[in-house]
Design a protein around this motif. Structure first.
Motif, PDB file in Angstrom:
ATOM      1  N   ALA A  37      -2.549  -1.779  -0.128  1.00 23.16           N
ATOM      2  CA  ALA A  37      -2.095  -3.163   0.050  1.00 23.16           C
ATOM      3  C   ALA A  37      -1.042  -3.645  -0.938  1.00 23.16           C
ATOM      4  CB  ALA A  37      -3.518  -4.153  -0.062  1.00 23.16           C
ATOM      5  N   GLN A  38      -1.340  -3.315  -2.227  1.00 27.51           N
ATOM      6  CA  GLN A  38      -0.073  -3.845  -3.138  1.00 27.51           C
ATOM      7  C   GLN A  38       1.369  -3.034  -2.641  1.00 27.51           C
ATOM      8  OE1 GLN A  38      -2.009  -2.489  -6.789  1.00 27.51           O
ATOM      9  NE2 GLN A  38      -2.914  -4.597  -6.989  1.00 27.51           N
ATOM     10  N   LEU A  39       1.297  -1.718  -2.404  1.00 24.53           N
ATOM     11  CA  LEU A  39       2.620  -1.050  -1.870  1.00 24.53           C
ATOM     12  C   LEU A  39       3.014  -1.718  -0.569  1.00 24.53           C
ATOM     13  CD1 LEU A  39       1.492   2.361  -2.465  1.00 24.53           C
ATOM     14  CD2 LEU A  39       2.763   1.161  -3.810  1.00 24.53           C
ATOM     15  N   LEU A  40       2.365  -1.983   0.235  1.00 23.67           N
ATOM     16  CA  LEU A  40       2.677  -2.567   1.734  1.00 23.67           C
ATOM     17  C   LEU A  40       3.458  -3.812   1.577  1.00 23.67           C
ATOM     18  CD1 LEU A  40      -0.124  -1.595   4.244  1.00 23.67           C
ATOM     19  CD2 LEU A  40       2.438  -0.928   4.044  1.00 23.67           C
ATOM     20  N   GLU A  41       3.118  -4.581   0.365  1.00 27.27           N
ATOM     21  CA  GLU A  41       3.602  -5.956   0.199  1.00 27.27           C
ATOM     22  C   GLU A  41       5.321  -5.528  -0.345  1.00 27.27           C
ATOM     23  OE1 GLU A  41       2.101  -7.856  -3.086  1.00 27.27           O
ATOM     24  OE2 GLU A  41       0.159  -8.103  -2.261  1.00 27.27           O
ATOM     25  N   SER A  42       5.581  -4.329  -0.467  1.00 29.69           N
ATOM     26  CA  SER A  42       7.020  -4.085  -0.896  1.00 29.69           C
ATOM     27  C   SER A  42       7.701  -3.429   0.459  1.00 29.69           C
ATOM     28  CB  SER A  42       7.143  -3.375  -1.967  1.00 29.69           C
ATOM     29  OG  SER A  42       6.779  -4.186  -3.186  1.00 29.69           O
ATOM     30  N   CYS A  43       7.008  -3.094   1.449  1.00 36.97           N
ATOM     31  CA  CYS A  43       7.471  -2.414   2.691  1.00 36.97           C
ATOM     32  C   CYS A  43       7.259  -2.945   3.810  1.00 36.97           C
ATOM     33  CB  CYS A  43       6.560  -1.164   2.569  1.00 36.97           C
ATOM     34  SG  CYS A  43       7.087  -0.156   3.697  1.00 36.97           S
ATOM     35  N   PRO A  44       8.246  -4.167   4.031  1.00 36.32           N
ATOM     36  CA  PRO A  44       8.209  -4.897   5.047  1.00 36.32           C
ATOM     37  C   PRO A  44       8.401  -4.179   6.545  1.00 36.32           C
ATOM     38  CG  PRO A  44      10.336  -5.143   4.060  1.00 36.32           C
ATOM     39  CD  PRO A  44       9.482  -4.401   3.286  1.00 36.32           C
ATOM     40  N   GLU A  45       8.880  -2.887   6.612  1.00 37.10           N
ATOM     41  CA  GLU A  45       9.030  -2.102   7.654  1.00 37.10           C
ATOM     42  C   GLU A  45       7.713  -1.725   8.300  1.00 37.10           C
ATOM     43  OE1 GLU A  45      12.673  -1.484   5.091  1.00 37.10           O
ATOM     44  OE2 GLU A  45      10.500  -1.285   4.699  1.00 37.10           O
ATOM     45  N   LEU A  46       6.686  -1.849   7.426  1.00 36.56           N
ATOM     46  CA  LEU A  46       5.085  -1.333   7.908  1.00 36.56           C
ATOM     47  C   LEU A  46       4.466  -2.357   7.821  1.00 36.56           C
ATOM     48  CD1 LEU A  46       5.451   2.298   6.384  1.00 36.56           C
ATOM     49  CD2 LEU A  46       6.178   1.590   8.655  1.00 36.56           C
ATOM     50  N   GLN A  47       4.510  -3.619   7.491  1.00 38.02           N
ATOM     51  CA  GLN A  47       3.452  -4.534   7.158  1.00 38.02           C
ATOM     52  C   GLN A  47       2.938  -5.022   8.255  1.00 38.02           C
ATOM     53  OE1 GLN A  47       5.735  -7.876   5.113  1.00 38.02           O
ATOM     54  NE2 GLN A  47       5.475  -6.750   3.286  1.00 38.02           N
ATOM     55  N   SER A  48       3.595  -4.943   9.446  1.00 41.43           N
ATOM     56  CA  SER A  48       2.954  -5.287  10.788  1.00 41.43           C
ATOM     57  C   SER A  48       1.629  -4.186  11.179  1.00 41.43           C
ATOM     58  CB  SER A  48       3.640  -5.503  11.939  1.00 41.43           C
ATOM     59  OG  SER A  48       4.446  -4.242  12.176  1.00 41.43           O
ATOM     60  N   GLU A  49       1.635  -2.988  10.550  1.00 40.96           N
ATOM     61  CA  GLU A  49       0.889  -1.938  11.030  1.00 40.96           C
ATOM     62  C   GLU A  49      -0.702  -2.020  10.362  1.00 40.96           C
ATOM     63  OE1 GLU A  49       1.876  -0.324  13.409  1.00 40.96           O
ATOM     64  OE2 GLU A  49       4.076  -0.671  13.377  1.00 40.96           O
ATOM     65  N   ASP A  50      -1.440  -1.531  11.066  1.00 38.21           N
ATOM     66  CA  ASP A  50      -2.812  -1.400  10.618  1.00 38.21           C
ATOM     67  C   ASP A  50      -2.940  -0.413   9.198  1.00 38.21           C
ATOM     68  OD1 ASP A  50      -5.624  -0.978   9.966  1.00 38.21           O
ATOM     69  OD2 ASP A  50      -5.936   0.000  11.880  1.00 38.21           O
ATOM     70  N   PRO A  51      -3.326  -1.031   7.925  1.00 40.91           N
ATOM     71  CA  PRO A  51      -3.219  -0.147   6.768  1.00 40.91           C
ATOM     72  C   PRO A  51      -4.131   1.101   6.995  1.00 40.91           C
ATOM     73  CG  PRO A  51      -3.553  -2.550   6.195  1.00 40.91           C
ATOM     74  CD  PRO A  51      -3.601  -2.384   7.808  1.00 40.91           C
ATOM     75  N   GLU A  52      -5.077   0.994   7.787  1.00 44.61           N
ATOM     76  CA  GLU A  52      -5.972   2.164   7.802  1.00 44.61           C
ATOM     77  C   GLU A  52      -5.235   3.421   8.599  1.00 44.61           C
ATOM     78  OE1 GLU A  52      -9.150   2.539   6.744  1.00 44.61           O
ATOM     79  OE2 GLU A  52      -8.994   0.776   5.673  1.00 44.61           O
ATOM     80  N   GLU A  53      -3.788   3.103   9.355  1.00 45.66           N
ATOM     81  CA  GLU A  53      -3.354   4.165   9.894  1.00 45.66           C
ATOM     82  C   GLU A  53      -2.168   4.322   9.230  1.00 45.66           C
ATOM     83  OE1 GLU A  53      -4.243   5.691  12.733  1.00 45.66           O
ATOM     84  OE2 GLU A  53      -5.958   5.100  12.614  1.00 45.66           O
ATOM     85  N   ILE A  54      -1.816   3.907   7.993  1.00 42.46           N
ATOM     86  CA  ILE A  54      -0.677   4.327   7.033  1.00 42.46           C
ATOM     87  C   ILE A  54      -0.796   5.578   6.546  1.00 42.46           C
ATOM     88  CG2 ILE A  54       0.922   3.509   5.305  1.00 42.46           C
ATOM     89  CD1 ILE A  54       1.123   1.638   7.466  1.00 42.46           C
ATOM     90  N   THR A  55      -0.037   6.414   6.397  1.00 45.49           N
ATOM     91  CA  THR A  55      -0.180   7.657   5.499  1.00 45.49           C
ATOM     92  C   THR A  55       0.693   7.243   4.181  1.00 45.49           C
ATOM     93  OG1 THR A  55      -0.178   9.111   7.343  1.00 45.49           O
ATOM     94  CG2 THR A  55       0.570  10.021   5.172  1.00 45.49           C
ATOM     95  N   ALA A  56       0.071   7.560   3.176  1.00 49.03           N
ATOM     96  CA  ALA A  56       0.770   7.179   1.717  1.00 49.03           C
ATOM     97  C   ALA A  56       0.437   8.276   0.968  1.00 49.03           C
ATOM     98  CB  ALA A  56       0.035   5.918   1.250  1.00 49.03           C
ATOM     99  N   GLY A  57       1.855   8.669   0.167  1.00 50.36           N
ATOM    100  CA  GLY A  57       1.806   9.706  -0.819  1.00 50.36           C
ATOM    101  C   GLY A  57       2.344   9.293  -2.118  1.00 50.36           C
ATOM    102  N   VAL A  58       1.734   9.192  -3.080  1.00 51.73           N
ATOM    103  CA  VAL A  58       2.294   8.668  -4.314  1.00 51.73           C
ATOM    104  C   VAL A  58       2.324   9.706  -5.326  1.00 51.73           C
ATOM    105  CG1 VAL A  58       1.709   7.166  -6.473  1.00 51.73           C
ATOM    106  CG2 VAL A  58       1.303   6.395  -4.135  1.00 51.73           C
ATOM    107  N   ARG A  59       3.486   9.974  -5.995  1.00 50.47           N
ATOM    108  CA  ARG A  59       3.657  11.054  -7.036  1.00 50.47           C
ATOM    109  C   ARG A  59       4.363  10.439  -8.329  1.00 50.47           C
ATOM    110  NH1 ARG A  59       3.005  16.404  -4.655  1.00 50.47           N
ATOM    111  NH2 ARG A  59       2.793  15.990  -2.442  1.00 50.47           N
ATOM    112  N   GLY A  60       3.802  10.022  -9.110  1.00 51.40           N
ATOM    113  CA  GLY A  60       4.425   9.305 -10.389  1.00 51.40           C
ATOM    114  C   GLY A  60       4.946   7.939  -9.965  1.00 51.40           C
ATOM    115  N   GLU A  61       6.160   7.662 -10.168  1.00 51.40           N
ATOM    116  CA  GLU A  61       6.578   6.275  -9.876  1.00 51.40           C
ATOM    117  C   GLU A  61       6.942   6.132  -8.431  1.00 51.40           C
ATOM    118  OE1 GLU A  61       9.567   5.026 -12.762  1.00 51.40           O
ATOM    119  OE2 GLU A  61       8.337   5.688 -14.577  1.00 51.40           O
ATOM    120  N   ARG A  62       6.943   7.035  -7.657  1.00 51.56           N
ATOM    121  CA  ARG A  62       7.457   6.916  -6.356  1.00 51.56           C
ATOM    122  C   ARG A  62       6.402   7.169  -5.323  1.00 51.56           C
ATOM    123  NH1 ARG A  62      11.802  10.076  -7.011  1.00 51.56           N
ATOM    124  NH2 ARG A  62      13.095   8.366  -7.504  1.00 51.56           N
ATOM    125  N   ALA A  63       6.572   6.309  -4.121  1.00 52.96           N
ATOM    126  CA  ALA A  63       5.696   6.496  -3.042  1.00 52.96           C
ATOM    127  C   ALA A  63       6.475   6.503  -1.783  1.00 52.96           C
ATOM    128  CB  ALA A  63       4.813   5.195  -3.250  1.00 52.96           C
TER     129      ALA A  63
END
Length: 195
Positions: A37-63
């Motif tokens: 939810a915090q990451l999506l705040e910085s990602c307007p391209e995906l804010q309208s999508e259901d968070p349950e359907e987002i694929t998120a990969g975090v490695r260090g300081e980059r997501a």
């Protein structure tokens, strides 16, 4: 027969990490629903999508965050994760056509923001329903300063896969000489597929 396809993509990237390798690890970090939810705040391209359907990969300081199907695949790149200063440093979309086999992988985005010490590459795409794991063999693309295996584990969720790695000792076309290993639901392992 196992298929691998590469499709066209539109991408905009910039490098903003203070750590040249961005805290990269060969294994992705787990992403909680609160962190997503915090990451999506910085990602307007995906804010309208259901968070349950987002694929998120975090490695260090980059997501990397992605959503969509082979017909319309959208993503964003965030730098500064965990630093309190998350920046949206890239976004784009990819498209593919035709039916997808259950053991197929389609690479919909593959590129580098820059080559050299501060650069990184990333790969994203969609997987058939029988693909349970994807490894990206990055080999000489990794910097010598990293003591890491030549293979990284991609995040695989919701029919998509994604991962990023720092640019290293390879340059030019060699920076893009990678292959994929697939793990299938029946236990079969398919190795060295070329995108």
């Amino acid at each position: 027969m196992h298929a691998l396809a590469v499709s066209a993509v539109v991408v905009a990237l910039a490098s903003c990490s203070s750590d040249p390798s961005g805290g990269w690890t060969p294994e992705p970090q787990a992403v909680s629903s609160q962190q997503l939810a915090q990451l999506l705040e910085s990602c307007p391209e995906l804010q309208s999508e259901d968070p349950e359907e987002i694929t998120a990969g975090v490695r260090g300081e980059r997501a990397l965050l992605a959503h969509g199907t082979p017909e319309l695949f959208r993503f964003c790149v965030l730098d500064g994760v965990g630093t309190g200063d998350v920046r949206n440093t890239g976004h784009g979309s990819g498209r593919s056509t035709g039916d997808m086999a259950t053991d197929e992988v389609r690479v919909l985005q593959w590129g580098a923001n820059a080559l050299g010490r501060d650069g990184y590459s990333m790969m994203m795409g969609v997987v058939g329903e029988d693909v349970t794991g994807v490894e990206i063999n990055v080999g000489a693309a990794l910097p010598e300063r990293l003591e890491a295996p030549d293979t990284m584990t991609a995040t695989v969720e919701h029919g998509r896969f994604l991962g990023w790695w720092p640019q290293g000792r390879a340059a030019g076309e060699d920076a893009f000489k990678v292959t994929l290993n697939l793990q299938l639901a029946d236990g079969e392992r398919v190795e060295q597929l070329e995108p």
